[in-house]
Design a protein around this motif. Sequence first.
Motif, PDB file in Angstrom:
ATOM      1  N   LYS A  50       0.839  -1.203   0.000  1.00 14.33           N
ATOM      2  CA  LYS A  50       0.000   0.000   0.000  1.00 14.33           C
ATOM      3  C   LYS A  50       0.870   1.248   0.000  1.00 14.33           C
ATOM      4  CE  LYS A  50      -3.841  -1.984   2.534  1.00 14.33           C
ATOM      5  NZ  LYS A  50      -4.185  -2.304   3.900  1.00 14.33           N
ATOM      6  N   GLU A 227       4.360  -4.640   4.039  1.00 13.41           N
ATOM      7  CA  GLU A 227       3.263  -4.083   4.846  1.00 13.41           C
ATOM      8  C   GLU A 227       3.862  -3.379   6.058  1.00 13.41           C
ATOM      9  OE1 GLU A 227      -0.502  -7.092   3.966  1.00 13.41           O
ATOM     10  OE2 GLU A 227       0.546  -7.243   5.874  1.00 13.41           O
ATOM     11  N   ARG A 244      -1.219 -17.976  -0.355  1.00 15.24           N
ATOM     12  CA  ARG A 244      -0.705 -16.619  -0.166  1.00 15.24           C
ATOM     13  C   ARG A 244      -1.231 -16.059   1.145  1.00 15.24           C
ATOM     14  NH1 ARG A 244       0.424 -14.997  -5.794  1.00 15.24           N
ATOM     15  NH2 ARG A 244       1.669 -16.787  -6.473  1.00 15.24           N
ATOM     16  N   THR A 246      -1.111 -12.601   2.140  1.00 11.85           N
ATOM     17  CA  THR A 246      -1.688 -11.254   2.105  1.00 11.85           C
ATOM     18  C   THR A 246      -2.749 -11.137   1.002  1.00 11.85           C
ATOM     19  OG1 THR A 246      -0.049 -10.466   0.506  1.00 11.85           O
ATOM     20  CG2 THR A 246       0.526 -10.265   2.842  1.00 11.85           C
ATOM     21  N   ALA A 247      -3.597 -10.104   1.132  1.00  9.26           N
ATOM     22  CA  ALA A 247      -4.622  -9.859   0.112  1.00  9.26           C
ATOM     23  C   ALA A 247      -3.960  -9.562  -1.227  1.00  9.26           C
ATOM     24  CB  ALA A 247      -5.507  -8.694   0.549  1.00  9.26           C
ATOM     25  N   LEU A 248      -2.882  -8.745  -1.209  1.00  9.35           N
ATOM     26  CA  LEU A 248      -2.196  -8.427  -2.466  1.00  9.35           C
ATOM     27  C   LEU A 248      -1.578  -9.681  -3.080  1.00  9.35           C
ATOM     28  CD1 LEU A 248      -0.427  -5.022  -1.691  1.00  9.35           C
ATOM     29  CD2 LEU A 248      -2.100  -5.471  -3.504  1.00  9.35           C
ATOM     30  N   ARG A 250      -2.705 -12.679  -2.797  1.00  6.71           N
ATOM     31  CA  ARG A 250      -3.802 -13.467  -3.398  1.00  6.71           C
ATOM     32  C   ARG A 250      -4.250 -12.847  -4.719  1.00  6.71           C
ATOM     33  NH1 ARG A 250      -4.954 -14.235   2.072  1.00  6.71           N
ATOM     34  NH2 ARG A 250      -6.311 -12.411   2.227  1.00  6.71           N
ATOM     35  N   GLU A 251      -4.322 -11.518  -4.740  1.00  4.98           N
ATOM     36  CA  GLU A 251      -4.732 -10.859  -5.993  1.00  4.98           C
ATOM     37  C   GLU A 251      -3.728 -11.133  -7.104  1.00  4.98           C
ATOM     38  OE1 GLU A 251      -6.220  -6.749  -6.067  1.00  4.98           O
ATOM     39  OE2 GLU A 251      -6.230  -6.899  -3.880  1.00  4.98           O
TER      40      GLU A 251
END
Length: 271
Positions: A50, A227, A244, A246-248, A250-251
């Motif tokens: 982020k 992060e 994975r 983290t959300a990122l 996974r994306e």
Amino acid sequence: MSTHTTPGDPLIRIDGASKSFALPRGGTFEAVKSVSLTVDKGDVFGLIGKSGAGKSTLLRLINLLERPDSGSITVAGRELTALNKRELRDARQNIGMIFQQFNLLQNATVYENVAFPLRIHGTLNAPRLAARVLECLELVGLADKAENYPAQLSGGQKQRAAIARALASRPDVLLCDEPTSALDAETTRSLLDTLRDINLRLGVTIVIVSHELSVLGAICNRVAVIEDGALAEQFALADTSSARITALGRELAYYGSEGFAATAWKGIEHV
Ligand SMILES: Nc1ncnc2c1ncn2[C@@H]1O[C@H](COP(=O)(O)OP(=O)(O)OP(=O)(O)O)[C@@H](O)[C@H]1O
């Protein structure tokens, strides 16, 4: 440029690096928190996270544009954090860097921008310097713009000029800080093509910061998610089988998938 690594050694080693900044009203902010990671020769290594996560600071630690408060940085077998000023200047010849806003000298031609770092280092005579500048401009498709000033170039051409300048000393490593953020989608795709070509043909190892998943997905073989200044996870993009964290992360799984591979170079979307 020759490296001091032995086969199997990573080209870049960040070992327990931390970096704090003084806050205007007192106290400090820890932008990078004890990060350790390695980048292998030939990698295109992405840093994602982020806004404010510490990606750019971490990238700038690699060539000591920011000096870590603790920990060490080793590139091509030389521990940069242990070098004196002259040795560091020499070692930095092996690490090119490009930036979001290109950072070209506005009152110098494209030719002079690329020649500038070579003149400062002073190791090439005039004919060899001229040949090197033209070789770099040809590499990025800008030979016909050598006598133009930056103001006469498009954004994509400015970034190409910056790449040519960064490659002038034939570095092993190219650091890219949001290199496509100021560019439109079509120009982004063409610039990523050039970076990929530089990686494949010249064997230049690339570390790239971007907030665009599609950019990292299109060009990287390995990615680290940052992060709050810390390394949250890292993975090979093609490894879609491990979970994975983290959300990122996974994306980004989509970008290692066969579906993406089939369309990767048909359209880079800014996300
Ligand atoms: N020179 C500096 N002085 C003070 N604080 C700084 C300095 N450089 C960075 N920071 C702070 O460190 C944190 C991390 O910044 P950094 O630019 O590394 O993040 P980033 O992940 O690259 O963010 P972005 O994607 O928005 O560029 C931010 O909170 C930033 O304000």
